[in-house]
Structure formats: C-alpha cells, structure tokens
Design an enzyme around this catalytic site. Structure first.
Site, PDB file in Angstrom:
ATOM      1  N   GLY A   1      32.163  39.061  25.663  1.00 27.68           N
ATOM      2  CA  GLY A   1      31.729  38.049  26.628  1.00 27.68           C
ATOM      3  C   GLY A   1      30.242  38.076  26.936  1.00 27.68           C
TER       4      GLY A   1
ATOM      5  N   SER B   1      32.185  38.533  21.330  1.00 27.32           N
ATOM      6  CA  SER B   1      31.253  37.408  21.158  1.00 27.32           C
ATOM      7  C   SER B   1      31.317  36.777  19.766  1.00 27.32           C
ATOM      8  CB  SER B   1      29.818  37.838  21.486  1.00 27.32           C
ATOM      9  OG  SER B   1      29.709  38.155  22.858  1.00 27.32           O
TER      10      SER B   1
ATOM     11  N   LYS C   1      42.929  35.158  27.702  1.00 26.20           N
ATOM     12  CA  LYS C   1      42.708  35.884  28.968  1.00 26.20           C
ATOM     13  C   LYS C   1      43.368  35.109  30.117  1.00 26.20           C
ATOM     14  CE  LYS C   1      38.722  38.037  26.922  1.00 26.20           C
ATOM     15  NZ  LYS C   1      37.453  38.705  27.076  1.00 26.20           N
TER      16      LYS C   1
ATOM     17  N   ASN D   1      42.518  35.245  22.245  1.00 18.70           N
ATOM     18  CA  ASN D   1      42.937  35.833  23.515  1.00 18.70           C
ATOM     19  C   ASN D   1      42.456  34.921  24.637  1.00 18.70           C
ATOM     20  OD1 ASN D   1      43.360  37.395  25.789  1.00 18.70           O
ATOM     21  ND2 ASN D   1      41.863  38.976  25.243  1.00 18.70           N
TER      22      ASN D   1
ATOM     23  N   GLU E   1      36.479  46.543  19.320  1.00 23.75           N
ATOM     24  CA  GLU E   1      35.832  45.667  20.295  1.00 23.75           C
ATOM     25  C   GLU E   1      34.825  46.457  21.127  1.00 23.75           C
ATOM     26  OE1 GLU E   1      38.018  41.833  21.202  1.00 23.75           O
ATOM     27  OE2 GLU E   1      38.771  43.313  22.590  1.00 23.75           O
TER      28      GLU E   1
ATOM     29  N   GLU F   1      39.298  45.209  29.219  1.00 22.73           N
ATOM     30  CA  GLU F   1      39.446  44.691  30.590  1.00 22.73           C
ATOM     31  C   GLU F   1      40.626  45.362  31.291  1.00 22.73           C
ATOM     32  OE1 GLU F   1      39.387  40.510  29.570  1.00 22.73           O
ATOM     33  OE2 GLU F   1      37.306  40.779  28.972  1.00 22.73           O
TER      34      GLU F   1
ATOM     35  N   HIS G   1      43.169  46.675  25.758  1.00 20.62           N
ATOM     36  CA  HIS G   1      41.963  45.850  25.868  1.00 20.62           C
ATOM     37  C   HIS G   1      41.051  46.449  26.942  1.00 20.62           C
ATOM     38  CE1 HIS G   1      39.334  42.490  26.779  1.00 20.62           C
ATOM     39  NE2 HIS G   1      39.624  42.033  25.579  1.00 20.62           N
TER      40      HIS G   1
HETATM   41  P1  PGA Z   1      34.807  37.346  23.706  1.00 23.72           P
HETATM   42  O1  PGA Z   1      36.041  38.286  24.075  1.00 23.72           O
HETATM   43  O2  PGA Z   1      35.107  36.706  22.382  1.00 23.72           O
HETATM   44  O3  PGA Z   1      34.741  36.340  24.824  1.00 23.72           O
HETATM   45  O4  PGA Z   1      33.602  38.218  23.631  1.00 23.72           O
HETATM   46  C1  PGA Z   1      36.674  39.062  23.108  1.00 23.72           C
HETATM   47  C2  PGA Z   1      37.811  39.839  23.705  1.00 23.72           C
HETATM   48  O5  PGA Z   1      37.743  40.233  24.875  1.00 23.72           O
HETATM   49  O6  PGA Z   1      38.808  40.081  23.016  1.00 23.72           O
END
Ligand code: PGA
Length: 241
Positions: free
Chosen positions: A164, A204, A10, A8, A158, A92, A90
């Site tokens: 992150g 992560s 983003k 992803n 997740e 976010e 997701h």
């Molecule tokens: P990350 O994000 O690997 O940077 O923790 C995962 C995600 O948001 O799908």
C-alpha cells in the site's frame, strides 16, 4: 505451472452493489487460460461471487473447529461456502490484530484439515530491512511450517514496507527473496514440495509493474491489494498470461 493472480479486496468495498460492479469489471476481461484468477473478498460477499468463473478464498478464518467464538468463522465454513483458498499471516493481521506465529501455525493446520489451500504471507518490515534482517525474518516466519504435513500451499512474499505504499520491491531484490523462500521450503519439506509450492509477490503491484515480477523475478503469481479493486486488475490477467 499455471500462474495465479490473487486479488485481496481487504475491507472493501462498502456495499454489495459496489462489490458486484468491481467483479463485473474483472469478468469483462478476456482472461487467459494460463492464469488462475482468485478473489479474496470480505467473507460476507463470498456468496455474491461464488460459482462465477473465478476461484475464491477468505481473508481470514479461525483455527478452532466450532463453538463459542463470537465474530469468527471457521475454516470448514469457508470451505463449505465454496472457497478453495485461505489467506494466512497477512501483515495487517500480524500487525493490527496481533496475530502470532503460533496462531498462524494453528491456522495453517486447521486450513489443511478443512481441505483449503493456505496462501501464507511472509515479509520483513522497514526497520528489519534497514537492519539487514530480511533473511532471518523470512526464515523465522517460515519456520512455523516445520513438522507440518502440507499437501498444497502458496507462499506470498510481501515486504511490509511495500504494501500500500506505492513503493514496490525492486524485482531483482524480490527475485533473491524468492530463491531464499524456495530454499527454506526445500529444507523444511523436500524438493518436491518446493517445486509444487507457488511463490507469489505482493506489495504495490499495478498494471505497470506486474509483468516484471513474473518475467524477471520468476514468481508464479501476484497478490494484489489496492489495484484489485480497480479496472486494471482485469487487464493484469492478460498482461501476465
Ligand atoms: P497492495 O497490497 O497491493 O495494496 O500493496 C498488497 C497486499 O496487502 O496483499
């Protein structure tokens, strides 16, 4: 069942040139016949990487079919641009764009109508985890699937606190969540749907820990954010393959 490695991107990177160089690093990897690689780029870069040997998907699309919805793209457009997948729910999107369970349900329905495979994300935040609410939260988020006809779907576990943060979920705890998700999917649909639904871990994930989620926690794949923009993403393919 073939494993799946989803990157992803983003809202990255800032130019098509950089997108091309990230993608060419992935293409340098020897790959694995046992792993399907999926890239979820910003939608505007989809034409750059379509038909180039990896599966693609969009990070979001609207549930309405067409019309006066400035700034949005439809599930049908995503499908017709050559995508197979659509990320839905997701954290976010839930947090920053205030997407509700109701909208998420509508997006899953619209995705299925358009012939896209939803990658549906669920996960608890830090406060919910500390309050021992994880199971309830996951059950509630998955309940948007009730009464739906879903042919093919991927569910992403997740934990919001792991995204992150550099603090991934312990594989043992992730394993228990995977079992819970499987159980809830069986209750909502049936055993066959649960068996066909890939469950992936995200939060992560990096080259050092990716294998544990596959081998120890028995996930069918990974949803990778930050590390999907780095050289290590290509190496993850053979690491889990
Ligand atoms: P990350 O994000 O690997 O940077 O923790 C995962 C995600 O948001 O799908």
């Amino acid at each position: 069942m073939k494993k799946i490695l989803i990157g992803n991107w983003k809202m990255n990177p800032g130019s098509p040139k950089s997108a091309e160089s990230i993608f060419s690093e992935i293409k340098k990897s020897p790959g694995s016949t046992d792993v399907e690689v999926v890239i979820l780029p910003p939608s505007i870069y989809i034409p750059l990487i379509k038909n180039r040997g990896v599966s693609i998907g969009a990070q979001d699309a609207y549930f309405e079919k067409e019309g006066a919805f400035t700034g949005e793209i439809s599930m049908e457009m995503v499908k017709n641009m050559g995508c197979r997948y659509i990320l839905i729910g997701h954290s976010e999107r839930r947090l920053l764009f205030k997407e509700s369970d109701k909208e998420i349900r509508k997006k899953i329905i619209a995705a299925c109508v358009a012939g896209l495979v939803p990658i549906f994300c669920v996960g608890e935040n830090n406060e919910q985890k500390n309050d021992g609410e994880t199971g309830r939260v996951i059950r509630e988020q998955l309940s948007v699937l009730e009464g739906l006809q879903v042919e093919e779907m991927i569910v992403g576990y997740e934990p919001v606190w792991a995204i992150g943060s550099g603090s991934p979920c312990d594989p043992e705890a992730a394993f228990r969540m995977r079992l819970l998700i499987k159980k809830i999917i069986t209750q909502i649909f049936d055993r066959k749907v649960a068996e066909n639904t890939k469950i992936v871990y995200g939060g992560s994930v990096d080259l050092g820990n990716c294998k544990k989620y596959i081998e120890e926690a028995k996930f069918n794949g990974l949803l990778v954010g930050g590390a999907s923009l780095k050289k290590e993403f290509g190496k993850m393919i053979s690491e889990i393959g």
